[in-house]
Motif scaffolding. Structure first.
Motif, PDB file in Angstrom:
ATOM      1  N   LEU A 373       0.810  -1.218   0.000  1.00 50.02           N
ATOM      2  CA  LEU A 373       0.000   0.000   0.000  1.00 50.02           C
ATOM      3  C   LEU A 373       0.844   1.270   0.000  1.00 50.02           C
ATOM      4  O   LEU A 373       0.602   2.186  -0.802  1.00 50.02           O
ATOM      5  CB  LEU A 373      -0.924  -0.001   1.221  1.00 50.02           C
ATOM      6  CG  LEU A 373      -1.882   1.181   1.380  1.00 50.02           C
ATOM      7  CD1 LEU A 373      -2.891   1.227   0.238  1.00 50.02           C
ATOM      8  CD2 LEU A 373      -2.619   1.097   2.720  1.00 50.02           C
ATOM      9  N   MET A 374       1.840   1.342   0.892  1.00 50.87           N
ATOM     10  CA  MET A 374       2.523   2.612   1.142  1.00 50.87           C
ATOM     11  C   MET A 374       3.911   2.726   0.499  1.00 50.87           C
ATOM     12  O   MET A 374       4.565   3.757   0.631  1.00 50.87           O
ATOM     13  CB  MET A 374       2.640   2.849   2.650  1.00 50.87           C
ATOM     14  CG  MET A 374       1.298   2.928   3.360  1.00 50.87           C
ATOM     15  SD  MET A 374       0.133   4.105   2.613  1.00 50.87           S
ATOM     16  CE  MET A 374       1.028   5.643   2.758  1.00 50.87           C
ATOM     17  N   GLY A 431       7.893  10.868   1.928  1.00 48.80           N
ATOM     18  CA  GLY A 431       8.815   9.896   2.504  1.00 48.80           C
ATOM     19  C   GLY A 431       8.722   9.775   4.011  1.00 48.80           C
ATOM     20  O   GLY A 431       9.213   8.809   4.590  1.00 48.80           O
ATOM     21  N   SER A 432       8.076  10.726   4.664  1.00 51.55           N
ATOM     22  CA  SER A 432       8.025  10.742   6.135  1.00 51.55           C
ATOM     23  C   SER A 432       7.361   9.494   6.699  1.00 51.55           C
ATOM     24  O   SER A 432       7.829   8.925   7.695  1.00 51.55           O
ATOM     25  CB  SER A 432       7.298  11.990   6.622  1.00 51.55           C
ATOM     26  OG  SER A 432       7.982  13.153   6.227  1.00 51.55           O
ATOM     27  N   SER A 449      14.839  13.833   4.814  1.00 52.39           N
ATOM     28  CA  SER A 449      14.712  15.091   5.565  1.00 52.39           C
ATOM     29  C   SER A 449      14.694  16.318   4.665  1.00 52.39           C
ATOM     30  O   SER A 449      14.290  17.406   5.090  1.00 52.39           O
ATOM     31  CB  SER A 449      15.865  15.214   6.571  1.00 52.39           C
ATOM     32  OG  SER A 449      17.117  15.190   5.891  1.00 52.39           O
ATOM     33  N   LYS A 450      15.130  16.172   3.433  1.00 54.82           N
ATOM     34  CA  LYS A 450      15.148  17.304   2.504  1.00 54.82           C
ATOM     35  C   LYS A 450      13.798  17.400   1.792  1.00 54.82           C
ATOM     36  O   LYS A 450      13.387  16.448   1.137  1.00 54.82           O
ATOM     37  CB  LYS A 450      16.290  17.166   1.511  1.00 54.82           C
ATOM     38  CG  LYS A 450      17.656  17.309   2.156  1.00 54.82           C
ATOM     39  CD  LYS A 450      18.750  17.543   1.129  1.00 54.82           C
ATOM     40  CE  LYS A 450      20.080  17.846   1.813  1.00 54.82           C
ATOM     41  NZ  LYS A 450      21.143  18.168   0.844  1.00 54.82           N
ATOM     42  N   LYS A 451      13.168  18.560   1.920  1.00 56.63           N
ATOM     43  CA  LYS A 451      11.788  18.687   1.464  1.00 56.63           C
ATOM     44  C   LYS A 451      11.542  19.932   0.613  1.00 56.63           C
ATOM     45  O   LYS A 451      10.443  20.471   0.559  1.00 56.63           O
ATOM     46  CB  LYS A 451      10.850  18.700   2.678  1.00 56.63           C
ATOM     47  CG  LYS A 451      10.968  17.434   3.527  1.00 56.63           C
ATOM     48  CD  LYS A 451      10.071  17.451   4.732  1.00 56.63           C
ATOM     49  CE  LYS A 451      10.226  16.169   5.540  1.00 56.63           C
ATOM     50  NZ  LYS A 451       9.359  16.127   6.731  1.00 56.63           N
ATOM     51  N   LYS A 452      12.597  20.356  -0.101  1.00 53.08           N
ATOM     52  CA  LYS A 452      12.447  21.567  -0.909  1.00 53.08           C
ATOM     53  C   LYS A 452      12.802  21.328  -2.373  1.00 53.08           C
ATOM     54  O   LYS A 452      13.224  22.234  -3.078  1.00 53.08           O
ATOM     55  CB  LYS A 452      13.309  22.682  -0.333  1.00 53.08           C
ATOM     56  CG  LYS A 452      12.863  23.113   1.062  1.00 53.08           C
ATOM     57  CD  LYS A 452      13.680  24.285   1.574  1.00 53.08           C
ATOM     58  CE  LYS A 452      13.184  24.720   2.962  1.00 53.08           C
ATOM     59  NZ  LYS A 452      13.961  25.870   3.492  1.00 53.08           N
ATOM     60  N   ALA A 457      16.993  15.016  -2.515  1.00 58.24           N
ATOM     61  CA  ALA A 457      15.837  14.827  -1.632  1.00 58.24           C
ATOM     62  C   ALA A 457      15.073  13.569  -2.017  1.00 58.24           C
ATOM     63  O   ALA A 457      15.086  13.142  -3.181  1.00 58.24           O
ATOM     64  CB  ALA A 457      14.912  16.040  -1.705  1.00 58.24           C
ATOM     65  N   CYS A 458      14.403  12.977  -1.053  1.00 61.49           N
ATOM     66  CA  CYS A 458      13.574  11.794  -1.325  1.00 61.49           C
ATOM     67  C   CYS A 458      12.554  12.121  -2.410  1.00 61.49           C
ATOM     68  O   CYS A 458      11.772  13.070  -2.268  1.00 61.49           O
ATOM     69  CB  CYS A 458      12.852  11.374  -0.047  1.00 61.49           C
ATOM     70  SG  CYS A 458      11.642  10.052  -0.309  1.00 61.49           S
ATOM     71  N   PRO A 459      12.521  11.377  -3.504  1.00 64.36           N
ATOM     72  CA  PRO A 459      11.565  11.659  -4.576  1.00 64.36           C
ATOM     73  C   PRO A 459      10.106  11.648  -4.124  1.00 64.36           C
ATOM     74  O   PRO A 459       9.276  12.360  -4.691  1.00 64.36           O
ATOM     75  CB  PRO A 459      11.839  10.542  -5.591  1.00 64.36           C
ATOM     76  CG  PRO A 459      13.276  10.191  -5.376  1.00 64.36           C
ATOM     77  CD  PRO A 459      13.476  10.321  -3.893  1.00 64.36           C
TER      78      PRO A 459
END
Length: 513
Positions: A373-374, A431-432, A449-452, A457-459
């Motif tokens: 699912l996730m 991604g959290s 942790s990178k969100k900009k 950053a995590c896709p």
């Protein structure tokens, strides 16, 4: 009256009333057919498991002195088509009556209904005597109701079958649902016993598949096949689960970890879905272990979480299937059209969560519900993949995947293609969530942790905000999406543009990621 009885590969119910009757004029028929191996590309372990289970069931029939015709895949009389095989047998054996168990797939149900209409002999269909509900029971339960909420159906099933009920129809322990207790990340300290193993040698079947040119996906160790394919195997796995895994099942049922393929999950779904085990006997066995005194004591939350999946979710999803098919298989509410990336078939991606989840499935024909699912489902939805491609992959990759349970979970729960018939909101996340429930983010090429919208950053982070922006018109009026849509509206336009640019690159060039 000379009778031919058909048994399909997912109808291996030793306890069926058919086998309590006089068998003098009965011939049972089972067949391994290209019709079934080829309608999607299946995992090699799935094909092997079904063939092994079918062959053992046929031996069980013969051991009792009953007559059967069994076509292995390369049998000289096997036309590879169900209807052609049946017509041939009816003529050769001068059959006077044809009987079958109602299939659980709409495709096969229609095929057999059309076949029976063409027959000039008597025929009769029977219930498979496996499920706790009839095909239309879920539809009848929700008749006149705007939403078909599984929780209310589940509570009714608890009362109907007197499962964990006290006094005047009240739930044992004071709560119907302990889902809030079933969301822990595995702490790596709680010991996980090794799965109940079988180590079967299956080279005869793998050689057969190779010789006959059957296309499959996934990997197999033909000298160490490790799935239950007989009723006794299924009972052994069930007892092992109750003895060693149930005590922590609920705690960690949503957890994911790079070092663990199964954690505390039961691995019973294949045995149940081909009917070697019945849902009621599984539930009763689990309850019996729960009520035994001893150490360690099993908390009610572990047991309720497991029973909810079988008594509630499994029966509910089957009811949804028979209520909405055949139209359900074309639902695409979000109008998604993209293809699945190639790494769904290879596991070759730099995204750690997808790499581990997909390779677990390629290695074991398995993933538990949160991985489905996730992780794999979440990525497919965020990249706006056509649900037909997702259906095909899910139906092929998992050993327990049969359409009645696969498609409702895929188009309903995972891809929200049914527009909310199953789930009130899409199950998407950045991604959290994956980081919260797993160790997948450790050692990943990307930083959760990178969100900009940064390159490293995590896709999932950019894909998440891009998805909300792209599909916002679909979520107007959806109260469960209000908070996220409000955050989207408040987002700095420049940041949103960065997320969209990154997401579009991920979608257009998945091979880079």
């Amino acid at each position: 009256m000379k009778t031919l009885r058909l048994i399909l590969g997912d109808q291996l119910n030793h306890q069926h009333s058919w086998f309590q009757e006089d068998q003098e004029h009965v011939i049972y028929f089972m067949a391994e057919m290209r019709q079934e191996t080829d309608y999607v590309t299946h995992h090699i372990q799935k094909v092997v498991a079904f063939f092994m289970a079918m062959r053992d069931f046929n031996e069980w029939i013969n051991d009792r002195g009953w007559q059967s015709v069994y076509y292995q895949l390369d049998h000289k009389d096997n036309t590879q088509d169900l209807i052609e095989n049946l017509n041939k047998l009816i003529k050769e054996h001068k059959i006077e009556k044809f009987e079958y168990l109602a299939p659980d797939e709409w495709r096969l149900d229609q095929q057999l209904r059309d076949f029976c209409k063409s027959l000039e002999i008597e025929w009769q269909g029977y219930d498979s005597e496996h499920f706790l509900t009839k095909r239309k029971d879920v539809e009848k339960f929700f008749e006149g109701k705007k939403r078909w909420t599984m929780e209310y159906f589940y509570r009714d099933m608890r009362k109907k079958y007197d499962i964990m009920i006290e006094g005047d129809k009240e739930p044992e322990g004071g709560k119907w649902n302990y889902d809030q207790s079933n969301r822990k990340k595995w702490d790596e300290k709680t010991a996980i016993p090794h799965e109940r193993g079988f180590r079967k040698e299956v080279t005869e079947i793998t050689d057969l598949l190779k010789r006959e040119g059957v296309k499959t996906i996934g990997r197999i160790d033909a000298n160490n096949f490790n799935w239950p394919t007989t009723r006794q195997d299924g009972l052994d796995v069930l007892n092992y689960f109750c003895e060693y895994l149930l005590v922590h099942f609920g705690d960690f049922q949503d957890a994911m970890h790079t070092d663990q393929d199964y954690l505390f999950h039961s691995r019973l779904s294949f045995a149940m879905n081909c009917k070697l085990l019945s849902p009621l006997e599984v539930i009763k066995t689990v309850l019996s272990r729960f009520r035994e005194s001893g150490t360690p004591q099993i908390d009610i939350s572990q047991v309720e979480g497991f029973i909810r999946q079988i008594l509630g979710w499994r029966e509910y999803m089957r009811g949804m299937y028979w209520s909405y098919m055949p139209g359900y298989q074309t639902k695409n509410k979000l109008e998604n059209r993209n293809k699945l990336p190639e790494f769904y078939w290879t596991g070759e991606t730099k995204m750690n969560c997808l790499k581990h989840s997909i390779n677990n499935s390629l290695d074991n024909a398995y993933a538990h519900h949160i991985q489905r699912l996730m992780v794999t489902g979440n990525y497919a939805l965020l990249t706006m993949t056509d649900p037909s491609y997702v259906d095909e992959w899910y139906l092929g990759i998992y050993i327990d995947a049969i359409e009645w349970v696969e498609i409702t979970n895929t188009r309903g729960m995972s891809q929200w293609a049914d527009g909310g018939l199953v789930a009130t909101k899409p199950y998407v996340s950045s991604g959290s969530y994956i980081n919260k429930m797993s160790n997948y983010c450790k050692g990943c090429a990307y930083k959760v942790s990178k969100k900009k919208g940064e390159e490293d950053a995590c896709p999932f982070n950019s894909l998440y905000w891009n998805f909300l922006e792209e599909k916002k018109e679909h979520f107007k009026g959806n109260q469960r999406m209000n908070m996220m849509m409000a955050l989207l509206k408040k987002m700095d336009p420049e940041l949103l543009e960065k997320h969209q640019s990154r997401a579009k690159d991920v979608i257009a060039h998945p091979e880079r990621y």
